[in-house]
Design a protein around this motif. Structure first.
Motif, PDB file in Angstrom:
ATOM      1  N   GLU A   1     -77.843 -13.056 -26.091  1.00  0.00           N
ATOM      2  CA  GLU A   1     -77.403 -13.747 -25.262  1.00  0.00           C
ATOM      3  C   GLU A   1     -76.645 -13.499 -24.546  1.00  0.00           C
ATOM      4  O   GLU A   1     -76.459 -12.681 -24.084  1.00  0.00           O
ATOM      5  CB  GLU A   1     -78.056 -15.136 -25.286  1.00  0.00           C
ATOM      6  N   ARG A   2     -75.172 -13.632 -25.627  1.00  0.00           N
ATOM      7  CA  ARG A   2     -74.238 -12.899 -25.431  1.00  0.00           C
ATOM      8  C   ARG A   2     -74.030 -11.439 -24.887  1.00  0.00           C
ATOM      9  O   ARG A   2     -73.762 -11.053 -23.889  1.00  0.00           O
ATOM     10  CB  ARG A   2     -72.802 -13.293 -26.276  1.00  0.00           C
ATOM     11  N   PHE A   3     -74.515 -10.625 -25.474  1.00  0.00           N
ATOM     12  CA  PHE A   3     -74.714  -9.120 -24.832  1.00  0.00           C
ATOM     13  C   PHE A   3     -75.751  -9.504 -24.037  1.00  0.00           C
ATOM     14  O   PHE A   3     -75.377  -8.113 -23.114  1.00  0.00           O
ATOM     15  CB  PHE A   3     -75.843  -8.407 -26.477  1.00  0.00           C
ATOM     16  N   ASP A   4     -76.641  -9.796 -23.326  1.00  0.00           N
ATOM     17  CA  ASP A   4     -76.989  -9.473 -22.322  1.00  0.00           C
ATOM     18  C   ASP A   4     -76.332  -9.988 -21.184  1.00  0.00           C
ATOM     19  O   ASP A   4     -76.708 -10.063 -19.915  1.00  0.00           O
ATOM     20  CB  ASP A   4     -78.522 -10.760 -22.098  1.00  0.00           C
ATOM     21  N   ARG A   5     -75.891 -11.081 -21.795  1.00  0.00           N
ATOM     22  CA  ARG A   5     -75.066 -11.764 -20.292  1.00  0.00           C
ATOM     23  C   ARG A   5     -73.831 -11.260 -19.603  1.00  0.00           C
ATOM     24  O   ARG A   5     -73.004  -9.977 -19.189  1.00  0.00           O
ATOM     25  CB  ARG A   5     -74.026 -12.814 -21.182  1.00  0.00           C
ATOM     26  N   ILE A   6     -73.188 -10.397 -21.358  1.00  0.00           N
ATOM     27  CA  ILE A   6     -71.884  -8.882 -20.966  1.00  0.00           C
ATOM     28  C   ILE A   6     -72.525  -7.857 -19.825  1.00  0.00           C
ATOM     29  O   ILE A   6     -71.830  -7.220 -19.704  1.00  0.00           O
ATOM     30  CB  ILE A   6     -71.418  -8.515 -22.241  1.00  0.00           C
ATOM     31  N   ARG A   7     -73.680  -7.658 -20.296  1.00  0.00           N
ATOM     32  CA  ARG A   7     -74.534  -6.303 -19.926  1.00  0.00           C
ATOM     33  C   ARG A   7     -74.977  -6.783 -18.397  1.00  0.00           C
ATOM     34  O   ARG A   7     -74.838  -5.970 -17.219  1.00  0.00           O
ATOM     35  CB  ARG A   7     -75.945  -5.969 -20.285  1.00  0.00           C
TER      36      ARG A   7
END
Length: 166
Positions: A154-160
């Motif tokens: 989820e964090r990775f998706d938000r950053i992306r």
């Protein structure tokens, strides 16, 4: 095993055998590579060890156990003398919590009991509970790892998503 590499009871028993064959302490010391005073100490220690093994066998045991294991059992019984049946009547879980009852000592006592066809009371149930606990712990660790992975994703998706917006 050569006399040079003998240690502990083997060397002391050899000294007793040599003494019983009529040799002097000086001769025993020469054969074992030590002073005559040490030879007399070895003979004395050997006789104590032989007596201890004889007592142990008289109680019904088939093998001798280490002094540490004996001390651990002595602590459980408040006595130096105990039969295999008395030890088998001990609760396995309780014995594993005795002072100095580590994995090696417990394994040694379990092996000595199995030599006479016995096992601790509750040993199978304890091991089953232990296996259930290990399985539950492994499942909990796996679930936590899955949750951590989901959070990281989820964090990775938000950053992306933020980097795409820029």
């Amino acid at each position: 095993m050569t006399i040079d590499t003998m240690r502990g009871p083997e060397r002391a028993i050899k000294a007793v055998k040599l003494r019983d064959s009529g040799l002097s302490y000086r001769d025993i010391g020469t054969i074992l590579g030590c002073k005559d005073h040490r030879a007399s100490q070895l003979v004395a220690c050997g006789r104590v060890y032989i007596d201890r093994v004889a007592e142990w066998r008289a109680l019904g045991w088939k093998r001798d156990i280490s002094t540490r294991a004996r001390n651990c059992l002595s602590h459980s019984f408040n006595s130096q003398y105990f039969t295999p049946e008395q030890v088998a009547a001990l609760d396995y879980g309780r014995f594993t919590r005795e002072p100095n009852a580590g994995k090696k000592i417990v394994a040694e006592v379990v092996a000595a009991l199995s030599d006479v066809g016995l096992k601790f009371a509750g040993q199978d149930a304890f091991k089953a509970r232990s296996e259930e606990y290990k399985a539950k712990l492994a499942a909990d660790i796996l679930n936590k790892a899955k949750r951590d992975l989901e959070i990281a994703q989820e964090r990775f998706d938000r950053i992306r998503a933020k980097s795409v917006e820029r």
